[in-house]
Design an enzyme around this catalytic site. Structure first.
Site, short mmCIF file in Angstrom:
data_model
loop_
_atom_site.label_atom_id
_atom_site.label_comp_id
_atom_site.label_asym_id
_atom_site.label_seq_id
_atom_site.Cartn_x
_atom_site.Cartn_y
_atom_site.Cartn_z
N THR A 34 0.87 -1.18 0.00
CA THR A 34 0.00 0.00 0.00
C THR A 34 0.91 1.23 0.00
N ILE A 58 -2.98 -10.02 2.86
CA ILE A 58 -3.23 -11.03 3.92
C ILE A 58 -4.66 -11.58 3.81
N ALA A 80 0.88 -6.70 9.22
CA ALA A 80 0.13 -6.01 8.16
C ALA A 80 -1.10 -5.33 8.73
N SER A 83 -2.43 1.67 9.46
CA SER A 83 -1.91 2.03 10.78
C SER A 83 -2.08 3.50 11.19
N THR A 132 -1.66 -2.85 19.28
CA THR A 132 -1.35 -1.50 19.75
C THR A 132 -1.94 -1.21 21.13
N ASP A 133 -1.33 -0.25 21.82
CA ASP A 133 -1.90 0.19 23.11
C ASP A 133 -3.20 0.97 22.93
N GLU A 134 -3.46 1.43 21.69
CA GLU A 134 -4.65 2.27 21.47
C GLU A 134 -5.95 1.51 21.72
N TYR A 158 -9.39 3.31 13.60
CA TYR A 158 -8.17 2.49 13.60
C TYR A 158 -8.12 1.58 14.81
N SER A 159 -8.25 2.17 16.01
CA SER A 159 -8.08 1.32 17.21
C SER A 159 -9.22 0.32 17.35
N LYS A 162 -8.27 -2.55 15.14
CA LYS A 162 -7.20 -3.36 15.77
C LYS A 162 -7.79 -4.18 16.92
N LEU A 198 3.84 11.70 13.57
CA LEU A 198 4.36 12.94 14.16
C LEU A 198 5.88 13.13 14.01
N TYR A 215 -1.48 19.37 16.93
CA TYR A 215 -2.93 19.25 17.09
C TYR A 215 -3.35 19.76 18.48
P1 NAD Z 1 2.90 0.78 8.40
O1 NAD Z 1 1.65 1.48 7.99
O2 NAD Z 1 4.20 1.50 8.32
O3 NAD Z 1 3.08 -0.56 7.55
C1 NAD Z 1 2.02 -1.44 7.30
C2 NAD Z 1 2.47 -2.42 6.22
O4 NAD Z 1 1.39 -3.34 6.00
C3 NAD Z 1 2.77 -1.76 4.88
O5 NAD Z 1 3.96 -2.30 4.35
C4 NAD Z 1 1.58 -2.13 4.02
O6 NAD Z 1 1.89 -2.24 2.63
C5 NAD Z 1 1.20 -3.47 4.60
N1 NAD Z 1 -0.21 -3.82 4.37
C6 NAD Z 1 -1.30 -3.03 4.54
N2 NAD Z 1 -2.41 -3.70 4.22
C7 NAD Z 1 -2.02 -4.96 3.85
C8 NAD Z 1 -2.72 -6.13 3.43
N3 NAD Z 1 -4.04 -6.13 3.31
N4 NAD Z 1 -2.01 -7.23 3.16
C9 NAD Z 1 -0.65 -7.23 3.26
N5 NAD Z 1 0.05 -6.15 3.63
C10 NAD Z 1 -0.63 -5.03 3.93
O7 NAD Z 1 2.63 0.27 9.87
P2 NAD Z 1 3.63 0.11 11.10
O8 NAD Z 1 3.72 1.39 11.81
O9 NAD Z 1 4.86 -0.57 10.62
O10 NAD Z 1 2.79 -0.89 12.02
C11 NAD Z 1 2.92 -2.30 11.90
C12 NAD Z 1 1.97 -2.97 12.87
O11 NAD Z 1 2.28 -2.57 14.19
C13 NAD Z 1 0.50 -2.61 12.66
O12 NAD Z 1 -0.26 -3.75 12.89
C14 NAD Z 1 0.22 -1.55 13.71
O13 NAD Z 1 -1.13 -1.56 14.09
C15 NAD Z 1 1.13 -2.02 14.82
N6 NAD Z 1 1.62 -0.98 15.75
C16 NAD Z 1 2.25 0.14 15.26
C17 NAD Z 1 2.76 1.08 16.15
C18 NAD Z 1 3.47 2.32 15.68
O14 NAD Z 1 3.81 3.18 16.49
N7 NAD Z 1 3.77 2.47 14.38
C19 NAD Z 1 2.61 0.88 17.53
C20 NAD Z 1 1.94 -0.26 17.99
C21 NAD Z 1 1.47 -1.20 17.08
O1 DAU Z 2 0.10 4.07 20.30
C1 DAU Z 2 0.46 3.25 19.22
C2 DAU Z 2 0.02 3.90 17.94
O2 DAU Z 2 0.90 4.98 17.70
C3 DAU Z 2 0.00 2.94 16.75
O3 DAU Z 2 -0.96 1.94 16.98
C4 DAU Z 2 -0.34 3.68 15.46
O4 DAU Z 2 -0.26 2.79 14.37
C5 DAU Z 2 0.65 4.81 15.29
O5 DAU Z 2 0.32 5.55 14.14
C6 DAU Z 2 0.67 5.71 16.51
O6 DAU Z 2 -0.59 6.44 16.64
P1 DAU Z 2 -0.64 7.98 17.10
O7 DAU Z 2 -1.90 8.55 16.62
O8 DAU Z 2 -0.31 8.12 18.55
O9 DAU Z 2 0.64 8.53 16.27
P2 DAU Z 2 0.85 9.86 15.39
O10 DAU Z 2 2.30 9.92 15.06
O11 DAU Z 2 -0.13 9.97 14.27
O12 DAU Z 2 0.53 11.01 16.44
C7 DAU Z 2 1.27 11.11 17.65
C8 DAU Z 2 0.67 12.26 18.44
O13 DAU Z 2 0.97 13.49 17.76
C9 DAU Z 2 -0.84 12.21 18.53
O14 DAU Z 2 -1.25 12.71 19.80
C10 DAU Z 2 -1.32 13.16 17.42
C11 DAU Z 2 -0.21 14.19 17.38
N1 DAU Z 2 0.05 14.81 16.04
C12 DAU Z 2 0.22 13.97 14.99
C13 DAU Z 2 0.45 14.50 13.73
C14 DAU Z 2 0.63 13.58 12.54
C15 DAU Z 2 0.16 16.18 15.92
O15 DAU Z 2 0.03 16.92 16.91
N2 DAU Z 2 0.41 16.68 14.68
C16 DAU Z 2 0.54 15.91 13.57
O16 DAU Z 2 0.73 16.46 12.45
#
Ligand code: NAD
Ligand code: DAU
Length: 352
Positions: A34, A58, A80, A83, A132-134, A158-159, A162, A198, A215
Site C-alpha cells: 500500500t 493477507i 500487516a 496504521s 497497539t496500546d490504542e 483504527y483502534s 485493531k 508525528l 494538534y
Molecule cells: P505501516 O503502515 O508503516 O506498515 C504497514 C504495512 O502493511 C505496509 O507495508 C503495508 O503495505 C502493509 N499492508 C497493509 N495492508 C495490507 C494487506 N491487506 N495485506 C498485506 N500487507 C498489507 O505500519 P507500522 O507502523 O509498521 O505498524 C505495523 C503494525 O504494528 C500494525 O499492525 C500496527 O497496528 C502495529 N503498531 C504500530 C505502532 C506504531 O507506532 N507504528 C505501535 C503499535 C502497534
Molecule cells: O500508540 C500506538 C500507535 O501509535 C499505533 O498503533 C499507530 O499505528 C501509530 O500511528 C501511533 O498512533 P498515534 O496517533 O499516537 O501517532 P501519530 O504519530 O499519528 O501522532 C502522535 C501524536 O501526535 C498524537 O497525539 C497526534 C499528534 N500529532 C500527529 C500528527 C501527525 C500532531 O500533533 N500533529 C501531527 O501532524
C-alpha cells in the site's frame, strides 16, 4: 522459516532487517505494498536468498494457503495493517477491510495449515499478532499505565479495527487451539518511519521550512519506544512467550507531543541548523485538533520484563538522536516516499 506480513512497512521492515542480521532463518515477506509499504526499506536484502518477498494481501486466503503449504513456516508474525489514525478518520473502510477482514482470512488460512501439521510441528508453531496500546482507549493524567488486564475501549476507527483483530486472534486460540501470542505496543519511532506520523513529519517539515503542525494544545501524551526495541520484544515473545498470552510492550517514555517537537527542534538546531540562524521551534504551528483525540497512552511493560526478561535498550534521549541522524543521512529515502500520493494526503489533512 518464518512468514512475516506487512514487512515492507515501518516496523515490519525493521523487524526483518534485524532478524536477518541475527539469524540465518529465512523470512517470507508478504506485503500488499500500500502507500505505506516500501521495498526501498529492504534494498539491502535484494540479493539475499534468506529473504523471499511476495506481493500480496493477507486477505487472500488462497495465496496465503499456498505460501504456507510451500514454505512450511514455523511461525507467522502479523504486522500487516492500515496504521494511521488520521487516515482512519478520513476513511475507515480500508481499516475494516485489512485489519478485520484481512486478519480473519489470514487466521483461516493459518488454522487450516496448523490443523494438518504433525504433532511436533504443531507444538513448535506460533501465530504472533502485533497490536497497539490504542485498543485500551485513553488515560487521564493520573491513571495507572495500561496493563494487559485493562478492558478494551478503542476510540478511533483504527483502534476499533485493531481491537476487533485482537479479539479474533484470541477467539482462534480459545475455540480452535491455535497457538497465538499477542503484543500491544506503544508509539514506535526510528528509521523508515513514514512521514505522515508525528516524529518523521516534524523532521521532514522542519528541514523543508514548513509549519510543524501541533494538534490542539499539544499536551497529549504518548509513550515512545525505539523501533528496534519493539523488534527485540517481538523476537523474545516469539521465543519464550506463553501461548494465548498478551504482552504489553512500551518504552517507559511518556512525553507530551509539544515536548517531543521541542526536542526534535533542538536536535536539528544542533545537527543541521537553519541557514538564517533562527531556531526550528519558530516553525511550530497550532492546528485543528484530531477528532476524538486520545489524551494519554502509557504502557505498563512490567509483565514482559518479569516473565520474559525483556526491557528496552534505548532511552528516549538516545533513540531520538539516532532517529534524527538517520533522517539526515537518508534524505533520498525521504524524497522517494514523499513524492506522488504523499502530497495529496498532506493537502487533505493539513488544509487550513
Ligand atoms: P505501516 O503502515 O508503516 O506498515 C504497514 C504495512 O502493511 C505496509 O507495508 C503495508 O503495505 C502493509 N499492508 C497493509 N495492508 C495490507 C494487506 N491487506 N495485506 C498485506 N500487507 C498489507 O505500519 P507500522 O507502523 O509498521 O505498524 C505495523 C503494525 O504494528 C500494525 O499492525 C500496527 O497496528 C502495529 N503498531 C504500530 C505502532 C506504531 O507506532 N507504528 C505501535 C503499535 C502497534
Ligand atoms: O500508540 C500506538 C500507535 O501509535 C499505533 O498503533 C499507530 O499505528 C501509530 O500511528 C501511533 O498512533 P498515534 O496517533 O499516537 O501517532 P501519530 O504519530 O499519528 O501522532 C502522535 C501524536 O501526535 C498524537 O497525539 C497526534 C499528534 N500529532 C500527529 C500528527 C501527525 C500532531 O500533533 N500533529 C501531527 O501532524
Amino acid at each position: 522459516m518464518i512468514l512475516v506480513t506487512g514487512s515492507a512497512g515501518f516496523i515490519g521492515s525493521n523487524f526483518v532487517l534485524d532478524w536477518l542480521a541475527q539469524s540465518d532463518e529465512p523470512v517470507i515477506n508478504l506485503d500488499a505494498l500500500t502507500y505505506a509499504g516500501n521495498l526501498d526499506n529492504l534494498v539491502s536484502l535484494k540479493n539475499d536468498a534468506r529473504h523471499i518477498f511476495v506481493h500480496g494481501d493477507i486477505g487472500n486466503f488462497q495465496l496465503v494457503s499456498q505460501l504456507l503449504a510451500e514454505h512450511q513456516p514455523r511461525a507467522v508474525i502479523n504486522f500487516a495493517a492500515e496504521s494511521h489514525v488520521d487516515r482512519s478518520i478520513h476513511g475507515p473502510e480500508d481499516f475494516i477491510q485489512t485489519n478485520i477482514v484481512g486478519t480473519f482470512h489470514l487466521l483461516e488460512a493459518v488454522r487450516a495449515y496448523y490443523g494438518q501439521l504433525g504433532k511436533e510441528a504443531q507444538n513448535n508453531f506460533r501465530f504472533l499478532h502485533v497490536s497497539t496500546d490504542e485498543v485500551y482507549g485513553s488515560l487521564a493524567k493520573d491513571d495507572p499505565a495500561f496493563a494487559e488486564t485493562n478492558r478494551y475501549e478503542p476510540n478511533s476507527p483504527y483502534s476499533a479495527s485493531k481491537a476487533a483483530s485482537d479479539h479474533l486472534v484470541r477467539a482462534y486460540h480459545h475455540t480452535y487451539g491455535l497457538p497465538v501470542l499477542t503484543t500491544n505496543c506503544s508509539n514506535n519511532y526510528g528509521p523508515y518511519h513514514f512521514p505522515e506520523k508525528l516524529i518523521p513529519l516534524v523532521i521532514h517539515n522542519a528541514l523543508g521550512g514548513k509549519p510543524l503542525p501541533i494538534y490542539g494544545d499539544g499536551q497529549q501524551i504518548r509513550d515512545w519506544l525505539y523501533v528496534k526495541d519493539h523488534c527485540s520484544a517481538i523476537r523474545r515473545v516469539l521465543e519464550a512467550g506463553t501461548v494465548g498470552e498478551v504482552y504489553n510492550v512500551g518504552g517507559w517514555n511518556e512525553k507530551a507531543n509539544l515536548d517531543v517537537v521541542h526536542t526534535l527542534c533542538a536536535i536539528l538546531d544542533e545537527l543541521s541548523p537553519r541557514t538564517d540562524g533562527k531556531p526550528y521551534k519558530e516553525q511550530i504551528t497550532y492546528v485543528k485538533d484530531r477528532p476524538g483525540h486520545d489524551r494519554r497512552y502509557a504502557i505498563d511493560a512490567s509483565k514482559i520484563e518479569r516473565e520474559l526478561g525483556w526491557k528496552p535498550a534505548e532511552t528516549f534521549e538516545t533513540g531520538i538522536k539516532k532517529t534524527v541522524k538517520w533522517y539526515l543521512d537518508n534524505q533520498a529515502w525521504v524524497k522517494n516516499v514523499t513524492s506522488g500520493a504523499y502530497q495529496n494526503w498532506v493537502g487533505k489533512q493539513y488544509k487550513a
